[in-house]
Design a protein around this motif. Sequence first.
Motif, short mmCIF file in Angstrom:
data_model
loop_
_atom_site.label_atom_id
_atom_site.label_comp_id
_atom_site.label_asym_id
_atom_site.label_seq_id
_atom_site.Cartn_x
_atom_site.Cartn_y
_atom_site.Cartn_z
N GLU A 1 0.82 -1.21 0.00
CA GLU A 1 0.00 0.00 0.00
C GLU A 1 0.86 1.26 0.00
O GLU A 1 0.37 2.34 -0.33
CB GLU A 1 -0.93 0.01 1.22
CG GLU A 1 -1.95 -1.10 1.22
CD GLU A 1 -2.90 -1.03 0.03
OE1 GLU A 1 -3.39 0.08 -0.26
OE2 GLU A 1 -3.12 -2.07 -0.62
N LYS A 2 2.12 1.12 0.37
CA LYS A 2 2.99 2.29 0.50
C LYS A 2 4.09 2.35 -0.56
O LYS A 2 4.54 3.44 -0.92
CB LYS A 2 3.64 2.32 1.88
CG LYS A 2 2.66 2.41 3.05
CD LYS A 2 3.40 2.34 4.37
CE LYS A 2 2.46 2.28 5.56
NZ LYS A 2 1.85 3.59 5.83
N VAL A 3 4.54 1.19 -1.04
CA VAL A 3 5.69 1.14 -1.95
C VAL A 3 5.35 0.28 -3.17
O VAL A 3 5.01 -0.89 -3.03
CB VAL A 3 6.94 0.56 -1.25
CG1 VAL A 3 8.13 0.54 -2.22
CG2 VAL A 3 7.29 1.35 0.01
N SER A 4 5.45 0.88 -4.35
CA SER A 4 5.25 0.17 -5.61
C SER A 4 6.59 0.05 -6.32
O SER A 4 7.62 0.54 -5.85
CB SER A 4 4.22 0.89 -6.48
OG SER A 4 2.97 0.94 -5.83
N LEU A 5 6.57 -0.60 -7.49
CA LEU A 5 7.81 -0.88 -8.21
C LEU A 5 7.78 -0.26 -9.60
O LEU A 5 6.76 -0.30 -10.30
CB LEU A 5 8.00 -2.40 -8.34
CG LEU A 5 9.30 -2.89 -9.00
CD1 LEU A 5 10.51 -2.54 -8.14
CD2 LEU A 5 9.24 -4.40 -9.23
N LEU A 6 8.91 0.33 -9.98
CA LEU A 6 9.15 0.72 -11.36
C LEU A 6 9.88 -0.45 -12.02
O LEU A 6 10.92 -0.89 -11.52
CB LEU A 6 9.98 2.00 -11.43
CG LEU A 6 10.26 2.61 -12.81
CD1 LEU A 6 10.61 4.08 -12.67
CD2 LEU A 6 11.40 1.90 -13.56
N TYR A 7 9.35 -0.91 -13.13
CA TYR A 7 9.94 -2.05 -13.85
C TYR A 7 10.73 -1.51 -15.03
O TYR A 7 10.19 -0.84 -15.90
CB TYR A 7 8.82 -2.98 -14.33
CG TYR A 7 9.26 -4.12 -15.21
CD1 TYR A 7 9.92 -5.21 -14.69
CD2 TYR A 7 8.98 -4.10 -16.59
CE1 TYR A 7 10.31 -6.27 -15.50
CE2 TYR A 7 9.36 -5.15 -17.41
CZ TYR A 7 10.03 -6.23 -16.86
OH TYR A 7 10.42 -7.27 -17.66
N ASP A 8 12.04 -1.79 -15.03
CA ASP A 8 12.93 -1.27 -16.08
C ASP A 8 13.61 -2.44 -16.78
O ASP A 8 14.47 -3.11 -16.20
CB ASP A 8 13.97 -0.34 -15.46
CG ASP A 8 14.81 0.39 -16.51
OD1 ASP A 8 15.41 -0.29 -17.37
OD2 ASP A 8 14.87 1.64 -16.47
N THR A 9 13.23 -2.68 -18.03
CA THR A 9 13.76 -3.83 -18.78
C THR A 9 15.27 -3.75 -18.94
O THR A 9 15.98 -4.73 -18.77
CB THR A 9 13.12 -3.89 -20.17
OG1 THR A 9 13.27 -2.61 -20.83
CG2 THR A 9 11.64 -4.25 -20.09
#
Length: 298
Positions: free
Chosen positions: A181-189
């Motif tokens: 709920e507080k931390v999401s992810l940036l997905y970098d190929t």
Amino acid sequence: MFEGNQVKLAIAPIGWTNDDMPELGGEVTFEQCISEMALAGFSGSEVGNKYPRDIEVLQKTLSLRGLEIASAWFSAFLTSIPFEETTRAFIEHRDFLHAMGAKVIVVSEQGNSIQGQMETALFDQKPVFTEAEWKLLIEGLHLLGDLAAEKNMKIVYHHHMGTGVQTSEEIDRLMAETDPEKVSLLYDTGHLVFSGENPLHVLNKHMSRIHHVHLKDVRIDVANKVREGKWSFLQAVKQGVFTVPGDGIIDFIPVFEALDTAGYKGWFVVEAEQDPAVANPFEFALKARQYIRKTSGL
């Protein structure tokens, strides 16, 4: 794929002018950069160091070209300086992005980072967090997540070469020990492939946490030379380790298919830092746009 306008397509200014190495694209103006983004067929941008910070001025120049701000990078130092110092800078950054209509804030921990050091070998001297530093990182990210939520925004953590969260194992730990709920992810190929990770494994394992995507390709011959020659991250960039989708070794079709199946909503951001004197940024933006249209339908 990606029906219903749930995904928007942006491109980062770092292909035109580099924040970490101002000599790359130093002559390129802000207006040239955003005009070529729009001309290449993109609808959004991240924020570079030449972008005006006056909200009205920036909104006007972007809206004239049909562009929005997708997000912008924030350097956190949760493991190395008092949290209060990071907080002050983060709130200013958050409020700027909120005013520009962005929904996510890109955060990368730069405590002990070697990504900005010209002579430090990227793979030999990669930082590894201590248990105490992991604790500071997790607690600090939760607090930043709370601050983002005050504006109905999310933080998206950017795993990055030359930092303490680079590998699949480090990403796994970050996701396991942080509150979704507080931390999401940036997905970098690109950062995953450069690091030697399996990008589809990371994508599928953490799909529910991914709320921002960087589309970056890799020239594997240069990546191999980085390891063999003990190059730094900045030297790798100067030598062209990164490029736009469709110009390197990554097959983006399975990536797009997985994100589509999962119902991903948000931005795709083409981000490929190169020397604009070698890789013409407008030409490469067009190449990326054509490849993405062909492979994803966007």
